[in-house]
Scaffold this motif. Structure first.
Motif, PDB file in Angstrom:
ATOM      1  N   THR A 128       0.856  -1.185   0.000  1.00  0.00           N
ATOM      2  CA  THR A 128       0.000   0.000   0.000  1.00  0.00           C
ATOM      3  C   THR A 128       0.896   1.240   0.000  1.00  0.00           C
ATOM      4  N   ASP A 129       0.310   2.401  -0.299  1.00  0.00           N
ATOM      5  CA  ASP A 129       1.081   3.649  -0.277  1.00  0.00           C
ATOM      6  C   ASP A 129       1.672   3.898   1.106  1.00  0.00           C
ATOM      7  N   ALA A 130       0.905   3.592   2.144  1.00  0.00           N
ATOM      8  CA  ALA A 130       1.385   3.807   3.509  1.00  0.00           C
ATOM      9  C   ALA A 130       2.590   2.903   3.808  1.00  0.00           C
ATOM     10  N   GLU A 131       2.518   1.646   3.360  1.00  0.00           N
ATOM     11  CA  GLU A 131       3.634   0.724   3.576  1.00  0.00           C
ATOM     12  C   GLU A 131       4.875   1.187   2.815  1.00  0.00           C
ATOM     13  N   ILE A 132       4.681   1.662   1.586  1.00  0.00           N
ATOM     14  CA  ILE A 132       5.804   2.166   0.791  1.00  0.00           C
ATOM     15  C   ILE A 132       6.428   3.372   1.487  1.00  0.00           C
ATOM     16  N   ASP A 133       5.581   4.313   1.930  1.00  0.00           N
ATOM     17  CA  ASP A 133       6.090   5.502   2.625  1.00  0.00           C
ATOM     18  C   ASP A 133       6.894   5.121   3.861  1.00  0.00           C
ATOM     19  N   ALA A 134       6.399   4.158   4.644  1.00  0.00           N
ATOM     20  CA  ALA A 134       7.094   3.731   5.857  1.00  0.00           C
ATOM     21  C   ALA A 134       8.437   3.078   5.513  1.00  0.00           C
ATOM     22  N   MET A 135       8.456   2.246   4.476  1.00  0.00           N
ATOM     23  CA  MET A 135       9.698   1.578   4.086  1.00  0.00           C
ATOM     24  C   MET A 135      10.716   2.580   3.540  1.00  0.00           C
ATOM     25  N   VAL A 136      10.234   3.577   2.786  1.00  0.00           N
ATOM     26  CA  VAL A 136      11.127   4.619   2.258  1.00  0.00           C
ATOM     27  C   VAL A 136      11.734   5.410   3.414  1.00  0.00           C
ATOM     28  N   ALA A 137      10.888   5.807   4.367  1.00  0.00           N
ATOM     29  CA  ALA A 137      11.381   6.580   5.522  1.00  0.00           C
ATOM     30  C   ALA A 137      12.420   5.779   6.300  1.00  0.00           C
ATOM     31  N   GLN A 138      12.163   4.490   6.493  1.00  0.00           N
ATOM     32  CA  GLN A 138      13.099   3.641   7.225  1.00  0.00           C
ATOM     33  C   GLN A 138      14.412   3.495   6.450  1.00  0.00           C
ATOM     34  N   ALA A 139      14.332   3.334   5.134  1.00  0.00           N
ATOM     35  CA  ALA A 139      15.535   3.175   4.320  1.00  0.00           C
ATOM     36  C   ALA A 139      16.365   4.448   4.306  1.00  0.00           C
ATOM     37  N   VAL A 140      15.702   5.602   4.271  1.00  0.00           N
ATOM     38  CA  VAL A 140      16.423   6.879   4.312  1.00  0.00           C
ATOM     39  C   VAL A 140      17.163   6.991   5.644  1.00  0.00           C
ATOM     40  N   ALA A 141      16.481   6.634   6.731  1.00  0.00           N
ATOM     41  CA  ALA A 141      17.108   6.691   8.050  1.00  0.00           C
ATOM     42  C   ALA A 141      18.278   5.700   8.147  1.00  0.00           C
ATOM     43  N   GLY A 167      20.708   6.495  -4.598  1.00  0.00           N
ATOM     44  CA  GLY A 167      21.122   5.136  -4.951  1.00  0.00           C
ATOM     45  C   GLY A 167      21.246   4.230  -3.737  1.00  0.00           C
ATOM     46  N   LYS A 168      21.766   4.776  -2.629  1.00  0.00           N
ATOM     47  CA  LYS A 168      21.887   3.994  -1.398  1.00  0.00           C
ATOM     48  C   LYS A 168      20.517   3.560  -0.906  1.00  0.00           C
ATOM     49  N   VAL A 169      19.575   4.485  -0.935  1.00  0.00           N
ATOM     50  CA  VAL A 169      18.218   4.213  -0.453  1.00  0.00           C
ATOM     51  C   VAL A 169      17.548   3.174  -1.359  1.00  0.00           C
ATOM     52  N   MET A 170      17.680   3.362  -2.672  1.00  0.00           N
ATOM     53  CA  MET A 170      17.067   2.426  -3.619  1.00  0.00           C
ATOM     54  C   MET A 170      17.659   1.023  -3.447  1.00  0.00           C
ATOM     55  N   ALA A 171      18.948   0.938  -3.182  1.00  0.00           N
ATOM     56  CA  ALA A 171      19.591  -0.364  -2.999  1.00  0.00           C
ATOM     57  C   ALA A 171      18.994  -1.104  -1.805  1.00  0.00           C
ATOM     58  N   LEU A 172      18.684  -0.359  -0.740  1.00  0.00           N
ATOM     59  CA  LEU A 172      18.078  -0.973   0.444  1.00  0.00           C
ATOM     60  C   LEU A 172      16.644  -1.433   0.177  1.00  0.00           C
ATOM     61  N   LEU A 173      15.952  -0.746  -0.708  1.00  0.00           N
ATOM     62  CA  LEU A 173      14.534  -1.028  -0.942  1.00  0.00           C
ATOM     63  C   LEU A 173      14.286  -2.048  -2.056  1.00  0.00           C
ATOM     64  N   LYS A 174      15.233  -2.220  -2.941  1.00  0.00           N
ATOM     65  CA  LYS A 174      15.006  -3.035  -4.136  1.00  0.00           C
ATOM     66  C   LYS A 174      14.539  -4.455  -3.816  1.00  0.00           C
ATOM     67  N   GLU A 175      15.265  -5.156  -2.972  1.00  0.00           N
ATOM     68  CA  GLU A 175      14.912  -6.552  -2.706  1.00  0.00           C
ATOM     69  C   GLU A 175      13.597  -6.712  -1.944  1.00  0.00           C
ATOM     70  N   PRO A 176      13.372  -5.981  -0.839  1.00  0.00           N
ATOM     71  CA  PRO A 176      12.102  -6.199  -0.126  1.00  0.00           C
ATOM     72  C   PRO A 176      10.864  -5.747  -0.901  1.00  0.00           C
ATOM     73  N   MET A 177      11.051  -4.851  -1.859  1.00  0.00           N
ATOM     74  CA  MET A 177       9.911  -4.352  -2.631  1.00  0.00           C
ATOM     75  C   MET A 177       9.753  -5.043  -3.982  1.00  0.00           C
ATOM     76  N   GLN A 178      10.677  -5.923  -4.336  1.00  0.00           N
ATOM     77  CA  GLN A 178      10.661  -6.564  -5.647  1.00  0.00           C
ATOM     78  C   GLN A 178       9.333  -7.262  -5.904  1.00  0.00           C
ATOM     79  N   GLY A 179       8.686  -6.865  -6.980  1.00  0.00           N
ATOM     80  CA  GLY A 179       7.426  -7.471  -7.363  1.00  0.00           C
ATOM     81  C   GLY A 179       6.230  -6.990  -6.572  1.00  0.00           C
ATOM     82  N   ARG A 180       6.474  -6.132  -5.579  1.00  0.00           N
ATOM     83  CA  ARG A 180       5.387  -5.665  -4.722  1.00  0.00           C
ATOM     84  C   ARG A 180       5.098  -4.186  -4.900  1.00  0.00           C
ATOM     85  N   ALA A 181       6.001  -3.468  -5.593  1.00  0.00           N
ATOM     86  CA  ALA A 181       5.805  -2.030  -5.798  1.00  0.00           C
ATOM     87  C   ALA A 181       6.477  -1.616  -7.101  1.00  0.00           C
TER      88      ALA A 181
END
Length: 143
Positions: free
Chosen positions: A96-109, A120-134
């Motif tokens: 969901t948008d809320a889940e994406i926002d929370a994961m983005v905020a956590q990855a930035v932190a 690029g650092k943030v995207m690298a952290l998010l790529k695997e857990p979000m694969q196929g889901r966003a």
């Protein structure tokens, strides 16, 4: 054989028995794409790689829909949209948008990113857990 690949092959059998030609055709396209990679790279794909293939197929179809819509070919765009729905049956539940926002905020932190240059650092952290889901283009916009 990965669980996801076994599931896809099982669904092909179900589609064959039920006579669902549209679904069967898309499943065969999925299996052909997977087989192509396995033959080219001489490996057996795990679930993560199968998800990458499915995700790529959805992206290709979204681009085709955009092009068909621009060319006033809604008949072809509708076929691509139907194929996306079948492919998405094999992808994990979308975030969901809320889940994406929370994961983005956590990855930035977690990455300690302070500017867009460190995206690029943030995207690298998010790529695997979000694969196929966003949709990663949506995620990059949120970052």
């Amino acid at each position: 054989m990965s669980e996801l690949l076994a599931h896809i092959k099982n669904e092909m059998k179900v589609a064959m028995k039920s006579g669902d030609k549209a679904r069967l055709g898309v499943i065969r396209l999925i299996l052909a794409a997977i087989k192509q990679i396995e033959v080219d790279e001489r490996i057996e794909l795990d679930d993560n790689r199968v998800l990458l293939v499915l995700d790529k197929m959805v992206k290709q179809r979204r681009e085709s829909i955009r092009q068909y819509t621009d060319g006033n070919r809604t008949d072809l765009a509708d076929i691509e949209a139907a194929e996306i729905l079948i492919i998405q049956d094999f992808l994990p539940q979308p975030l969901t948008d809320a889940e994406i926002d929370a994961m983005v905020a956590q990855a930035v932190a977690d990455s300690g990113a302070t500017s867009i240059k460190e995206m690029g650092k943030v995207m690298a952290l998010l790529k695997e857990p979000m694969q196929g889901r966003a949709d990663m283009s949506v995620v990059s916009t949120k970052i």
